[in-house]
Design a protein around this motif. Sequence first.
Motif, mmCIF file in Angstrom:
data_model
loop_
_atom_site.group_PDB
_atom_site.id
_atom_site.type_symbol
_atom_site.label_atom_id
_atom_site.label_comp_id
_atom_site.label_asym_id
_atom_site.label_seq_id
_atom_site.Cartn_x
_atom_site.Cartn_y
_atom_site.Cartn_z
ATOM 1 N N ALA A 181 -20.856 46.962 143.060
ATOM 2 C CA ALA A 181 -21.432 47.911 143.975
ATOM 3 C C ALA A 181 -22.238 49.281 143.427
ATOM 4 O O ALA A 181 -22.955 49.602 143.953
ATOM 5 C CB ALA A 181 -20.299 48.243 144.962
ATOM 6 N N ARG A 182 -21.433 49.638 142.413
ATOM 7 C CA ARG A 182 -21.918 50.798 141.789
ATOM 8 C C ARG A 182 -23.349 50.601 141.133
ATOM 9 O O ARG A 182 -24.302 51.449 141.363
ATOM 10 C CB ARG A 182 -20.969 51.284 140.562
ATOM 11 N N GLY A 183 -23.321 49.308 140.627
ATOM 12 C CA GLY A 183 -24.846 49.002 140.087
ATOM 13 C C GLY A 183 -25.959 48.838 141.100
ATOM 14 O O GLY A 183 -26.993 49.294 140.876
ATOM 15 N N CYS A 184 -25.269 48.298 142.045
ATOM 16 C CA CYS A 184 -26.347 47.901 143.452
ATOM 17 C C CYS A 184 -26.886 49.227 143.764
ATOM 18 O O CYS A 184 -28.065 49.545 144.051
ATOM 19 C CB CYS A 184 -25.746 47.206 144.467
ATOM 20 N N HIS A 185 -25.865 50.204 143.982
ATOM 21 C CA HIS A 185 -26.225 51.663 144.274
ATOM 22 C C HIS A 185 -27.212 52.284 143.371
ATOM 23 O O HIS A 185 -28.137 52.995 143.840
ATOM 24 C CB HIS A 185 -25.151 52.563 144.642
ATOM 25 N N ALA A 186 -27.029 52.188 142.046
ATOM 26 C CA ALA A 186 -27.799 53.022 141.039
ATOM 27 C C ALA A 186 -29.096 52.284 141.209
ATOM 28 O O ALA A 186 -30.161 53.104 140.804
ATOM 29 C CB ALA A 186 -27.089 52.547 139.822
ATOM 30 N N LEU A 187 -29.237 50.907 141.120
ATOM 31 C CA LEU A 187 -30.410 50.332 141.122
ATOM 32 C C LEU A 187 -31.400 50.069 142.645
ATOM 33 O O LEU A 187 -32.482 49.786 142.511
ATOM 34 C CB LEU A 187 -30.464 49.000 140.463
ATOM 35 N N GLY A 188 -30.511 50.639 143.604
ATOM 36 C CA GLY A 188 -31.104 50.520 145.035
ATOM 37 C C GLY A 188 -31.367 48.933 145.332
ATOM 38 O O GLY A 188 -32.343 48.541 146.060
ATOM 39 N N ILE A 189 -30.492 48.085 144.942
ATOM 40 C CA ILE A 189 -30.460 46.555 145.295
ATOM 41 C C ILE A 189 -29.299 46.336 146.359
ATOM 42 O O ILE A 189 -28.385 46.792 146.174
ATOM 43 C CB ILE A 189 -30.149 45.688 144.168
ATOM 44 N N PRO A 190 -29.692 45.759 147.317
ATOM 45 C CA PRO A 190 -28.371 45.435 148.527
ATOM 46 C C PRO A 190 -27.603 44.541 148.016
ATOM 47 O O PRO A 190 -27.663 43.760 147.228
ATOM 48 C CB PRO A 190 -29.193 44.692 149.644
ATOM 49 N N MET A 191 -25.950 45.102 148.086
ATOM 50 C CA MET A 191 -25.045 44.444 147.830
ATOM 51 C C MET A 191 -25.008 43.240 148.359
ATOM 52 O O MET A 191 -24.782 43.274 149.740
ATOM 53 C CB MET A 191 -23.806 45.402 147.751
ATOM 54 N N PRO A 192 -24.641 41.781 147.905
ATOM 55 C CA PRO A 192 -24.472 40.638 148.589
ATOM 56 C C PRO A 192 -22.709 40.908 149.277
ATOM 57 O O PRO A 192 -21.990 41.636 148.999
ATOM 58 C CB PRO A 192 -24.255 39.592 147.556
ATOM 59 N N PRO A 193 -22.928 40.236 150.470
ATOM 60 C CA PRO A 193 -21.632 40.101 151.022
ATOM 61 C C PRO A 193 -20.597 39.348 150.265
ATOM 62 O O PRO A 193 -20.910 38.441 149.535
ATOM 63 C CB PRO A 193 -21.814 39.166 152.356
ATOM 64 N N GLU A 194 -19.468 39.839 150.429
ATOM 65 C CA GLU A 194 -18.277 39.051 149.495
ATOM 66 C C GLU A 194 -18.457 37.647 149.686
ATOM 67 O O GLU A 194 -18.025 37.016 148.410
ATOM 68 C CB GLU A 194 -16.825 39.860 149.777
ATOM 69 N N HIS A 195 -18.470 37.015 150.481
ATOM 70 C CA HIS A 195 -18.169 35.531 150.838
ATOM 71 C C HIS A 195 -19.448 34.905 150.250
ATOM 72 O O HIS A 195 -19.024 33.862 149.682
ATOM 73 C CB HIS A 195 -18.330 35.092 152.272
ATOM 74 N N ASP A 196 -20.626 35.427 149.818
ATOM 75 C CA ASP A 196 -21.464 34.716 149.010
ATOM 76 C C ASP A 196 -21.046 34.850 147.414
ATOM 77 O O ASP A 196 -21.081 34.081 146.735
ATOM 78 C CB ASP A 196 -22.729 35.365 149.267
ATOM 79 N N LEU A 197 -20.481 36.113 147.257
ATOM 80 C CA LEU A 197 -20.094 36.204 145.580
ATOM 81 C C LEU A 197 -19.062 35.362 145.323
ATOM 82 O O LEU A 197 -18.741 34.734 144.304
ATOM 83 C CB LEU A 197 -19.620 37.671 145.627
ATOM 84 N N ALA A 198 -18.013 35.000 146.357
ATOM 85 C CA ALA A 198 -16.898 34.362 146.297
ATOM 86 C C ALA A 198 -17.080 33.013 146.447
ATOM 87 O O ALA A 198 -16.259 32.024 145.979
ATOM 88 C CB ALA A 198 -15.820 34.831 147.045
ATOM 89 N N ALA A 199 -18.478 32.447 147.045
ATOM 90 C CA ALA A 199 -18.728 30.969 147.054
ATOM 91 C C ALA A 199 -18.253 30.134 145.919
ATOM 92 O O ALA A 199 -18.077 29.074 146.001
ATOM 93 C CB ALA A 199 -19.993 30.911 147.643
ATOM 94 N N PRO A 200 -18.739 30.530 144.779
ATOM 95 C CA PRO A 200 -18.658 29.457 143.641
ATOM 96 C C PRO A 200 -17.253 29.408 143.196
ATOM 97 O O PRO A 200 -17.082 27.963 142.794
ATOM 98 C CB PRO A 200 -19.327 30.328 142.419
ATOM 99 N N LEU A 201 -16.405 30.069 143.649
ATOM 100 C CA LEU A 201 -14.714 29.674 143.553
ATOM 101 C C LEU A 201 -14.416 28.515 143.997
ATOM 102 O O LEU A 201 -13.325 27.794 143.701
ATOM 103 C CB LEU A 201 -14.215 30.944 144.031
ATOM 104 N N ALA A 202 -15.237 27.920 145.044
ATOM 105 C CA ALA A 202 -14.622 26.868 145.763
ATOM 106 C C ALA A 202 -14.975 25.550 144.837
ATOM 107 O O ALA A 202 -14.176 24.643 144.923
ATOM 108 C CB ALA A 202 -15.540 26.611 146.991
ATOM 109 N N GLU A 203 -15.816 25.813 143.778
ATOM 110 C CA GLU A 203 -16.159 24.599 142.759
ATOM 111 C C GLU A 203 -15.157 24.858 141.784
ATOM 112 O O GLU A 203 -15.284 23.919 140.825
ATOM 113 C CB GLU A 203 -17.270 24.857 142.522
ATOM 114 N N ALA A 204 -14.322 25.858 141.478
ATOM 115 C CA ALA A 204 -13.449 26.140 140.268
ATOM 116 C C ALA A 204 -12.275 25.052 140.002
ATOM 117 O O ALA A 204 -11.858 24.362 141.221
ATOM 118 C CB ALA A 204 -12.630 27.395 140.455
ATOM 119 N N GLY A 205 -12.046 24.658 139.023
ATOM 120 C CA GLY A 205 -10.963 23.442 138.720
ATOM 121 C C GLY A 205 -9.646 24.193 138.531
ATOM 122 O O GLY A 205 -9.337 25.467 138.627
#
Length: 273
Positions: A47-71
Motif C-alpha cells: 500500500a505504501r508503494g502504491c501510494h508512492a507510485l500512484g498505482i491503485p492498490m488491488p483489493p485484498e481478495h485479488d492479492l490473496a487469490a493465489p493462496l487457494a492453490e497453495a499446498g
Amino acid sequence: MAAPSPTEPAGWPLDDRGAAYGDGLFETLLVRAGRPLLWDEHLARLARGCHALGIPMPPEHDLAAPLAEAGPGLEVLKLTLTRGSGGRGYRPPAAPAPRLRWQLAAFVPDSGRWWNGVRVRLCRLRLGLQPALAGIKHLNRLENVLARSEWQDDAIAEGLLEDAEGRLVEATAMNLFWRRHGRLETPRLGRCGVAGTLREALMGCLSLHEVDAGLEALMEAEAVWLGNSVQGVWPVAHLEDVEGRGLAVWPVGAAHRAFQAEAHALLGYPCLP
C-alpha cells in the motif's frame, strides 16, 4: 484512476510499463500450509508503494487469490503489480489499469546458514539516494543486480551495501541488524533501501533502533545478522572487504540465537540452541 484488473495468467505484453520501465512493485512472502506469513506487513508495504507510485492498490481478495492453490508444505508467493500498459514514453497514463501477476513455488530454507552463520562481503556499488522510493519494493532493482554480480563464490552468502555517502543500508536481498554496546540497531532507510517486512515486525516486538551509521558500527558490534521474511535470520560469522580481505569475525553464540529466535517465531522456523 481505473480499478485494478483481476489477476491475469503468466506472461507480460511488450508494452507493460513494469517490464519496460520497472514501473511497479512486488512482494515475496512465505506461505506455510496455505497461510501467508507477515501478511499484514506485506499488505502495508504494498500500500505504501502504491501510494508512492500512484498505482491503485488491488483489493485484498485479488492479492490473496493465489493462496487457494497453495499446498500443504512451505512455499514462496511472489506478487507483481505494474501500472499496466499505456501512456507515452515515460509519461504514465492518466487512468492506469494495473496488472497483477503471481507465482507460487515450493521452498526449502538453507538451514545450514541458520546454524553456522554466513560469510559476507562489502560491495563496491553504492546505492543512490532517492527518498521518494526509499523503503518500498519497486521493480527497478538494477542496483541490486549489479551488486550481486560482484562475486561468484558460493561460499559468500551476501553482500553489504552502503549508500552514496558511506552509510550502511542493507544487503543485496536482506536487511541488516547488529548489536552494539548491548543495543540492537538497524540502518535507517529514509534515503534508500527496502524496508523488509520481517524488519518491520521485529521493530514492533523488540527495542530495535534505526541509526545512520557507517562501517565502523560493524567493527564495534558484538553480533551481526542478516534477515528477511523468506530466509529467516542468518548470523554473520565473517565479513570481508571488496577485495576479499577479512575485516571481522563473530563466533556464533547465545546473542545470535536470541535475536534469531524472535525472528523465527514470526515465521514458524525453529529456534536453535
